[in-house]
Design a protein around this motif. Structure first.
Motif: not given
Ligand code: NAP
Length: 492
Positions: A59, A149, A181, A186-187, A189, A206-207, A341, A343
């Motif tokens: 976290c 995606p 991807i 999460s990535a 980490q 992507r971004t 990618t 949620f």
């Molecule tokens: P995320 O932040 O929504 O990241 C998704 C990633 O997938 C982004 O880089 C997104 O790019 C990419 N993506 C989606 N569609 C794609 C495509 N078609 N082609 C290439 N890339 C694509 O998901 P997450 O990393 O699982 O985290 C989700 C949330 O969980 C976080 O924002 C946070 O609130 C929570 N979380 C918290 C912690 C913590 O406390 N440390 C850890 C993990 C997760 P784009 O940016 O271009 O959309």
């Protein structure tokens, strides 16, 4: 004559045994509501901290604040806890507060229907069993449905593919070509954790994201002893963490000087860790800091610069049986694809097939957009309470702190329902409309609405995940809010 309490009627059915469902159960029991059922789809408590077991999961909010205020843990190992320790904490809470006897595990809620005449919810689990409850509490969270995606050929991949929230620990990553991807929270980490094992690891970004230093450290034995011995010391520490995080809130107002200083902090972190100008360019976002979630990492940039890691910013065009093809025609061979990618964050409780007054479903009620009152109640769905619902996420402080405010607000309503012998209470459409108009006006001055594409927004571009203000602002407002916003239906 409608009875307010029937034998066999639950005081509340709680969907989800994550940190919000457990919190609701603790507070309900403390207020004398004993007939509770917590329905959980997986085989234990902890929600997101049970699901997200990827390497490096942890976290980025310090644990002394990312824990219930009434259940401190003096011996957190690190400032920023790892997944296992957080899950242990919620397991401990379930046991200590005697919640296990209320748990129905490995069971999905498949539908819920409200009956106006009795003021009761009939909730179906597993498609068959029915449970009747005065109150329905939805503690699903915002980040529980993995999103993939719509990339052509995704199912044609001949290797092994999995989502970060469904990590396959049985898959040997050592010596493999791995395609990651997604480059979100999460990535950043798991990439540093798996990169040393990989033969070759390609990150498809992507971004780019703004990333701040993590600066984690282990607590010393002396600190832990003091936290255990002197509650005031622990409370001061918790308050200090909260105050530091809360002081960052002005950075989330568009054009503020705090926004500028935070951006500089992130730029300096990038400059300190990445020397190559081309890589720096690829990793530098072109949107306001905070518009997408700010990431916190000390080891992500170094991992990207390993000899066996490549960062690809060309967009993914399709998946083929042996790997990934980008729009620029680059082919990257892969044995394993990891989808980091994110949620599905825009539907909240709608997928549960919940029918409120007049049989109207939540999906119908929200067809024009997701809206709620402080994220907790929504008009037409009496005696239903959502936790970590619409517009309750933050970019700068602890979600657990926000959840305690939501549960306090919910308890105010449920206790009024009991004490005034109400059959049901339902937020009025006028109050909900007024609140949401104000919220979206306030949001307009916020970086979340400053034009980037993030999971905070619905497809129409409206910010539905996040609260627009400070965490203290939310607490103050929910404390002041009362029954005036509700239609109260008395029992006969
Ligand atoms: P995320 O932040 O929504 O990241 C998704 C990633 O997938 C982004 O880089 C997104 O790019 C990419 N993506 C989606 N569609 C794609 C495509 N078609 N082609 C290439 N890339 C694509 O998901 P997450 O990393 O699982 O985290 C989700 C949330 O969980 C976080 O924002 C946070 O609130 C929570 N979380 C918290 C912690 C913590 O406390 N440390 C850890 C993990 C997760 P784009 O940016 O271009 O959309």
């Amino acid at each position: 004559m409608v009875k307010t309490v029937d034998a066999g009627v639950l005081d509340a059915l709680i969907v989800g045994a994550g940190m919000s469902g457990l919190l609701a159960a603790i507070k309900l029991r403390a207020a004398g509501f004993e007939r509770l059922l917590i329905v959980e789809k997986s085989d234990g408590v902890g929600g997101t901290w049970r699901d997200n077991v990827y390497p490096g999961s942890g976290c980025d909010v310090p644990s002394h604040l990312y824990s219930y205020s009434f259940e401190p843990r003096p011996d957190w190992t690190y400032v920023f806890s790892r997944q296992k320790e957080i899950l242990d904490y919620f397991e401990h809470c379930a046991t200590k507060y005697d919640l296990r006897r209320h748990l129905l595990l490995n069971t999905r809620v498949t539908g819920a229907r409200f009956d106006e005449a009795s003021g009761l919810w009939t909730v179906t689990t597993g498609g068959r069993r029915k449970h009747v409850a005065r109150n329905l509490i939805v503690g699903l969270g915002q980040l529980n449905v993995p999103a993939f995606p719509d990339i052509p050929g995704r199912d044609s991949f001949a290797g092994i593919a999995f989502h970060s929230a469904r990590w396959r620990h049985d898959v040997e990553l050592a010596g493999k070509n791995i395609a990651c991807i997604g480059a979100g929270a999460s990535a950043v980490q798991y990439i540093p954790e798996i990169a040393p094992q990989a033969k070759w690891l390609t990150v498809f970004q992507r971004t780019p994201n703004w990333i701040l230093p993590r600066k984690d450290r282990a607590y010393s034995d002396l600190e832990k002893r003091w936290f255990a011995r002197y509650p005031w010391f622990r409370k001061v520490h918790r308050f200090h963490i909260w105050a530091i995080l809360e002081s960052r809130f002005p950075a989330f107002r568009t054009g503020s000087w705090r926004s500028w200083t935070m951006k500089r902090m992130a730029q300096r972190h990038l400059e300190a860790q990445v020397a190559d100008p081309e890589l720096r360019r690829k990793l530098t976002p072109d949107y306001a800091i905070g518009c997408k979630r700010i990431l916190v990492s000390d080891d992500y940039y170094p991992a990207l610069q390993r000899g066996n890691v490549d960062l690809v910013t060309d967009l993914v065009a399709r998946i083929e049986p042996d790997g990934v093809v980008t729009r620029g025609g680059r082919r990257v061979k892969a044995d394993v694809i990891i989808w980091g990618t994110g949620f599905d964050t825009t539907r909240f409780a709608a997928p549960l097939a919940i029918a409120g007054r007049g049989g109207r479903t939540l999906a119908q009620a929200w067809s024009g957009g997701v809206e709620a009152m402080y994220g907790v109640t929504t008009t037409g769905f009496p005696n239903m309470f959502m936790l970590y619902g619409p517009n309750t996420n933050l970019g700068h402080n602890s979600i657990v702190y926000m959840m305690e405010a939501q549960v306090a607000y919910m308890m105010k309503l449920i206790e009024a329902q009991r004490d005034r012998k109400l059959r049901w209470l339902d937020v009025t459409p006028e109050a909900q409309e007024r609140f949401n108009r104000w919220l979206q006006q306030d949001m307009a001055g916020n970086v979340f609405a400053s034009g980037c594409d993030s999971w905070y927004m619905s497809a129409s571009g409206k910010v539905t995940a996040n609260w627009s203000g400070s965490s203290w602002g939310y607490v103050k407002r929910t404390r002041a809010a009362g029954l005036d916003d509700y239609t109260l239906e008395k029992a006969d």
